[in-house]
Write an enzyme that holds these catalytic residues in place. Sequence first.
Site, PDB file in Angstrom:
ATOM      1  N   ASP A 274       0.863  -1.180   0.000  1.00 61.57           N
ATOM      2  CA  ASP A 274       0.000   0.000   0.000  1.00 61.57           C
ATOM      3  C   ASP A 274       0.907   1.241   0.000  1.00 61.57           C
ATOM      4  O   ASP A 274       2.130   1.146   0.139  1.00 61.57           O
ATOM      5  CB  ASP A 274      -0.964  -0.022   1.196  1.00 61.57           C
ATOM      6  CG  ASP A 274      -2.191   0.853   0.944  1.00 61.57           C
ATOM      7  OD1 ASP A 274      -2.152   1.717   0.046  1.00 61.57           O
ATOM      8  OD2 ASP A 274      -3.204   0.689   1.660  1.00 61.57           O
ATOM      9  N   GLU A 494     -10.603   6.984   4.341  1.00 67.23           N
ATOM     10  CA  GLU A 494      -9.597   6.339   5.200  1.00 67.23           C
ATOM     11  C   GLU A 494      -9.653   6.852   6.647  1.00 67.23           C
ATOM     12  O   GLU A 494     -10.739   7.104   7.177  1.00 67.23           O
ATOM     13  CB  GLU A 494      -8.203   6.476   4.561  1.00 67.23           C
ATOM     14  CG  GLU A 494      -8.202   5.860   3.150  1.00 67.23           C
ATOM     15  CD  GLU A 494      -6.845   5.782   2.508  1.00 67.23           C
ATOM     16  OE1 GLU A 494      -5.833   5.625   3.209  1.00 67.23           O
ATOM     17  OE2 GLU A 494      -6.790   5.847   1.258  1.00 67.23           O
TER      18      GLU A 494
HETATM   19  C1  BGC Z   1      -5.083   3.216   0.286  1.00 64.03           C
HETATM   20  C2  BGC Z   1      -5.266   2.195  -0.809  1.00 64.03           C
HETATM   21  C3  BGC Z   1      -5.121   2.830  -2.159  1.00 64.03           C
HETATM   22  C4  BGC Z   1      -3.792   3.546  -2.234  1.00 64.03           C
HETATM   23  C5  BGC Z   1      -3.530   4.196  -3.586  1.00 64.03           C
HETATM   24  C6  BGC Z   1      -3.867   4.089   0.084  1.00 64.03           C
HETATM   25  O1  BGC Z   1      -3.869   5.176   0.942  1.00 64.03           O
HETATM   26  O2  BGC Z   1      -5.010   2.563   1.537  1.00 64.03           O
HETATM   27  O3  BGC Z   1      -6.514   1.564  -0.678  1.00 64.03           O
HETATM   28  O4  BGC Z   1      -5.241   1.857  -3.161  1.00 64.03           O
HETATM   29  O5  BGC Z   1      -3.754   4.553  -1.245  1.00 64.03           O
HETATM   30  O6  BGC Z   1      -4.228   5.354  -3.777  1.00 64.03           O
END
Ligand code: BGC
Length: 634
Positions: A274, A494
């Site tokens: 991630d 998030e």
């Molecule tokens: C998230 C992921 C995402 C990635 C790319 C991260 O902050 O946890 O789910 O795919 O960013 O944008």
Amino acid sequence: MEKTNTIQGIEQKVEAILSQMTLEQKVGQMTQTERMSISPEEVKRYHIGSVLSGGGSCPGSNTPGDWVAMNDAYWAASVESDEKHLSIPIIYGVDAIHGHNNVLGATIFPHNIGLGAANDPVLLEKIAKVTAREILATGVEWTFAPTLAVARNNQWGRTYESYSEDPEIVKAYAGRFVKGLQNNLGRDAVIACVKHWVGDGGTTYGIDQGDTRISEDELTRLHISPYYPALAEGVLTVMASFNSWNGDKCHGHKYLLTDILKDELGFEGFIISDWDGIDYLDEDYSKTIAMGVNAGIDMFMVSEKWKTFIEHLLVHVRNGRVPMERIDDAVRRILFVKIKYGLFERPRPAERFWSNHDSFGSKEHREVAREAVRKSLVLLKNENNILPLNKTARIIVAGKNANDCGHQCGGFTIAWQGVSDNDSIVKRVSEENASSTYGGEVGVQKGSIVGGTSIWQGIQAVAPNATLSIDGRAADSAKHDVGIVVIGETPYAEGMGDIRSGDNTIVEMGSYIKGLLKVLSPYGRSLTLNELHPEDLIAIKNITDQGIPAVVVLVSGRTLIIEKELAASTAFVAAWLPGSEGQGIADVLFGDYDFQGKLSFTWQKKEGENFLRGDENYEPLFPYGYGLQYSNQD
Ligand code: BGC
């Protein structure tokens, strides 16, 4: 398209390429960075394997044409070949998690929580196919979706990315969604990425990136099992999760990444980290790189400091801290995915069949999203059978989410944290105000949802006597028969969507985690809607105090404590985060379609309760599976 489709054929091709590669080229393939941090020229010079757009990151004016041009330039650089560089096409990755949500004019589907309520695997495959076409319209090959999180605590800011608190629906959807995206890996296919491996939805207090403290049996039953159908469907990539399992971070977890996912479950594709996910393994960045590679991560999502990443990884290999076999395994997997997807046979992005295709954001695609909206709505209360409403009724429509496409789409729409407004006009901003991005011709003021309809616009289209008064103060019993009040949350994504009742929970949480805990500022301290958004009850009361009954529509990324709003309503509908097609709500409120949605999450009665399907003494406000319908009410 000619395809190298036998496993043996693919393996031979992988070995043929691998045998020609230098260590620098291999490490480059293992590197992914954000478009703002890299030029096409650097993609070639450093042999980069992939570029991504982080949430909201877009080229030019954010039209499909701008995206195609950008990806075409990266692709062209990656396939040039000379004595220093081997031609290996890059893949471009995006978070198309509810439609191709970064791009202006894309069809935006309901977030996963709403799709879970629809409980319709056939619909899910249709959505995945439409999403794949819209991704392909922009010349992109890879989406970080679907999320297979099983969210076990609504305080988690990513609850809306989860189909259900129970693995049953997530399992029923996982394979279908991957099938729809990867579509036999033919012309209409994109590469899917199931995430986040593993246990992301199970953290204590629902803290984003926190610790999932459960036994291995529970981890398998709740959080690993949804991956089985996705793996059976041949999902090509898996993203590692920020969370820890019993104190150990998944990004450094060899047992979970290598022993379980690759060895036991036989995953043949590659694992992507991630966003800077290894950074939290240790305070020493160099050390985190070795930890991540040795644990089994194959490609690294490095937002900015990718040159440092490459330098350190090269040193680790030369010093033997990272074995060459591990590097070769990672690169084999990356090449396997690229070859299996037919990337080497696909023409350059600008010449691909779907690039800039008219179907992007088309009526046909929006109809699928509208169907999804209708099917996702859950009717929680319908006193006196006030619903369905008569189209000729004199309706006052109120509430801050009544006429806001940004709010109804939620987070991960145009911007990472979502947008507020109902502006369908793309505004050019002056070049000097615009930040410089690759391609130069920057220029759109973000914050606009282009296409689609707000919930109000959907009502207005079918109910000629409806009027809008956001705060409800225009309510007048002589003029209005009924109110529709659209309330709820405003966008977040998030950790910024977490509900954290007190700082002590973070401290307690952090003390279990080996490594660093990233703390983001949360959405609020309580799941009680009236504490988060007191303006909502005021809007409802402005109508009901006039003796006008209120139909309340809740826009939210999770179930909330709604005691007061529910009591003040005559009917109550959970609409989740429906996306761009607000008309789907009018379709059902006025009875053209019946309600079909059933709760895929338990609805808690009181703050602090966290009943889950299957619990003993299960006494929620509305149980898992609840949902009224017109057809079987008294
Ligand atoms: C998230 C992921 C995402 C990635 C790319 C991260 O902050 O946890 O789910 O795919 O960013 O944008």
